[in-house]
Design a protein around this motif. Structure first.
Motif, short mmCIF file in Angstrom:
data_model
loop_
_atom_site.label_atom_id
_atom_site.label_comp_id
_atom_site.label_asym_id
_atom_site.label_seq_id
_atom_site.Cartn_x
_atom_site.Cartn_y
_atom_site.Cartn_z
N GLY A 187 0.81 -1.22 0.00
CA GLY A 187 0.00 0.00 0.00
C GLY A 187 0.83 1.26 0.00
O GLY A 187 2.06 1.24 0.15
N ASP A 188 0.14 2.39 -0.16
CA ASP A 188 0.80 3.69 -0.31
C ASP A 188 1.60 4.10 0.92
O ASP A 188 2.54 4.91 0.81
N ASN A 189 1.26 3.58 2.10
CA ASN A 189 2.00 3.95 3.30
C ASN A 189 3.46 3.51 3.23
O ASN A 189 4.31 4.08 3.92
N PHE A 190 3.74 2.51 2.44
CA PHE A 190 5.10 1.98 2.34
C PHE A 190 5.67 2.12 0.93
O PHE A 190 6.86 1.93 0.72
N ALA A 191 4.82 2.41 -0.05
CA ALA A 191 5.24 2.41 -1.45
C ALA A 191 6.29 3.48 -1.75
O ALA A 191 7.24 3.22 -2.49
N ALA A 192 6.12 4.68 -1.21
CA ALA A 192 7.04 5.76 -1.54
C ALA A 192 8.47 5.40 -1.16
O ALA A 192 9.40 5.54 -1.98
N THR A 193 8.65 4.94 0.07
CA THR A 193 9.99 4.56 0.52
C THR A 193 10.54 3.43 -0.33
O THR A 193 11.73 3.42 -0.68
N GLN A 204 11.68 4.70 -3.77
CA GLN A 204 12.95 5.41 -3.67
C GLN A 204 14.10 4.41 -3.58
O GLN A 204 15.14 4.58 -4.24
N ALA A 205 13.90 3.33 -2.81
CA ALA A 205 14.92 2.29 -2.70
C ALA A 205 15.10 1.56 -4.03
O ALA A 205 16.23 1.24 -4.43
N LEU A 206 14.01 1.31 -4.73
CA LEU A 206 14.08 0.64 -6.04
C LEU A 206 14.83 1.49 -7.06
O LEU A 206 15.59 0.97 -7.89
N GLY A 207 14.63 2.80 -7.00
CA GLY A 207 15.37 3.69 -7.89
C GLY A 207 16.87 3.59 -7.60
O GLY A 207 17.69 3.49 -8.53
N MET A 216 11.38 4.40 -11.32
CA MET A 216 11.12 4.24 -9.90
C MET A 216 11.19 5.58 -9.15
O MET A 216 10.36 5.88 -8.29
N TYR A 217 12.18 6.38 -9.50
CA TYR A 217 12.30 7.70 -8.87
C TYR A 217 11.08 8.57 -9.21
O TYR A 217 10.57 9.32 -8.35
N ASN A 218 10.58 8.47 -10.44
CA ASN A 218 9.39 9.24 -10.82
C ASN A 218 8.17 8.80 -10.03
O ASN A 218 7.33 9.63 -9.66
N LYS A 219 8.06 7.49 -9.79
CA LYS A 219 6.93 6.99 -8.98
C LYS A 219 7.02 7.55 -7.56
O LYS A 219 6.00 7.90 -6.95
N TYR A 220 8.24 7.62 -7.04
CA TYR A 220 8.42 8.20 -5.72
C TYR A 220 7.97 9.67 -5.71
O TYR A 220 7.26 10.10 -4.79
N MET A 221 8.37 10.41 -6.71
CA MET A 221 8.02 11.82 -6.78
C MET A 221 6.51 12.01 -6.89
O MET A 221 5.94 12.94 -6.30
N GLU A 222 5.85 11.13 -7.64
CA GLU A 222 4.39 11.21 -7.79
C GLU A 222 3.68 10.99 -6.45
O GLU A 222 2.68 11.64 -6.14
N MET A 259 16.83 15.23 -2.93
CA MET A 259 17.87 14.30 -3.30
C MET A 259 17.46 13.46 -4.51
O MET A 259 18.24 13.26 -5.45
N VAL A 260 16.19 12.99 -4.49
CA VAL A 260 15.70 12.18 -5.61
C VAL A 260 15.65 13.01 -6.88
O VAL A 260 16.00 12.53 -7.97
N GLN A 261 15.22 14.26 -6.75
CA GLN A 261 15.17 15.13 -7.93
C GLN A 261 16.57 15.35 -8.50
O GLN A 261 16.77 15.37 -9.72
N ALA A 262 17.54 15.44 -7.61
CA ALA A 262 18.91 15.63 -8.06
C ALA A 262 19.39 14.39 -8.81
O ALA A 262 20.08 14.50 -9.85
N ARG A 263 19.00 13.21 -8.32
CA ARG A 263 19.40 11.99 -9.01
C ARG A 263 18.71 11.89 -10.37
O ARG A 263 19.31 11.45 -11.36
#
Length: 231
Positions: free
Chosen positions: A171-177, A180-183, A198-204, A221-225
């Motif tokens: 679920g979304d409670n854990f998906a963002a983290t 970011q790890a998958l990216g 994966m980074y784009n999914k995190y940003m969304e 940090m993710v945006q920088a990557r």
């Protein structure tokens, strides 16, 4: 008059009596009374079976609560111990392995494995625990996150990706983290396109909502990557 009285007494004396039982006193319909009397043995068997099931369930519930309390006390003692910590945790697992405290004791043993430099043993122990946990179990995200981190540190990137993907499904409670790890994992494996996705999914999932603080070091940090990967 004497003859008339004698006839009346005889009529009363020889008048057939209708038997009256307990069921008739409840004013039940005659068909119901007949059915109950015809199948009373079967009815009693069903009643006894239902009562036995109720008492058995109540007894098992009481026993299970008692066992959980004993397990919790044993776990508290193991965690508070100054020495022989591993031995006491092993005993909790052996005696109360099927309880919540028993599962937590296995997790604590995995933490000890990691602390003592036995990363492979910690991964193996947590993998077994993860396989036994249902998706809705509160411990599941903790175990998956720890597993993914251990595998990444051990350069087992494929396993780390698998565990983070499983974390996303919770679920979304854990998906963002997890995204970011998958990216980060895909980036380490040289899979540039997958890392960007994966980074784009995190940003969304972490879009700043109105009224929220704009500061987000992780998003920066993710945006920088992402900027670096898109060059």
């Amino acid at each position: 008059m004497a003859d008339q009285n004698s006839i009346d007494r005889d009529a009363i004396k020889f008048q057939p009596l209708t038997p009256v039982g307990l069921l008739e006193q409840f004013n039940l319909p005659r068909k119901t009374v007949f059915f109950i009397r015809r199948y009373q043995q079967l009815i009693w068997l069903v009643v006894v079976a239902v009562l036995a099931a109720i008492l058995g369930t109540a007894g098992f519930s009481t026993w299970r609560e008692y066992r959980e309390e004993k397990a919790a006390a044993a776990l508290d003692g193991a965690l508070a111990a100054k020495q022989d910590n591993r031995k006491l945790l092993d005993q909790v697992v052996q005696d109360f392995g099927s309880t919540a405290s028993g599962r937590w004791a296995r997790i604590e043993l995995a933490f000890l494995d990691e602390k003592e430099g036995q990363r492979a043993q910690a991964i193996g122990r947590l993998t077994e625990i993860n396989a036994s946990l249902a998706a809705g179990t509160p411990l599941k995200p903790l175990v998956l996150t720890k597993l993914a981190g251990l595998c990444e540190n051990d350069k087992q990137f494929d396993k780390a990706v698998a565990f983070n993907t499983e974390l996303v499904a919770l679920g979304d409670n854990f998906a963002a983290t997890a995204y970011q790890a998958l990216g980060r994992l895909n980036e380490q494996m040289g899979k540039k396109d997958e890392a960007v996705a994966m980074y784009n999914k995190y940003m969304e999932l972490t879009v700043v909502q109105p009224g929220q603080s704009m500061a987000s070091p992780m998003r920066d940090m993710v945006q920088a990557r992402l900027n670096q990967l898109k060059k």
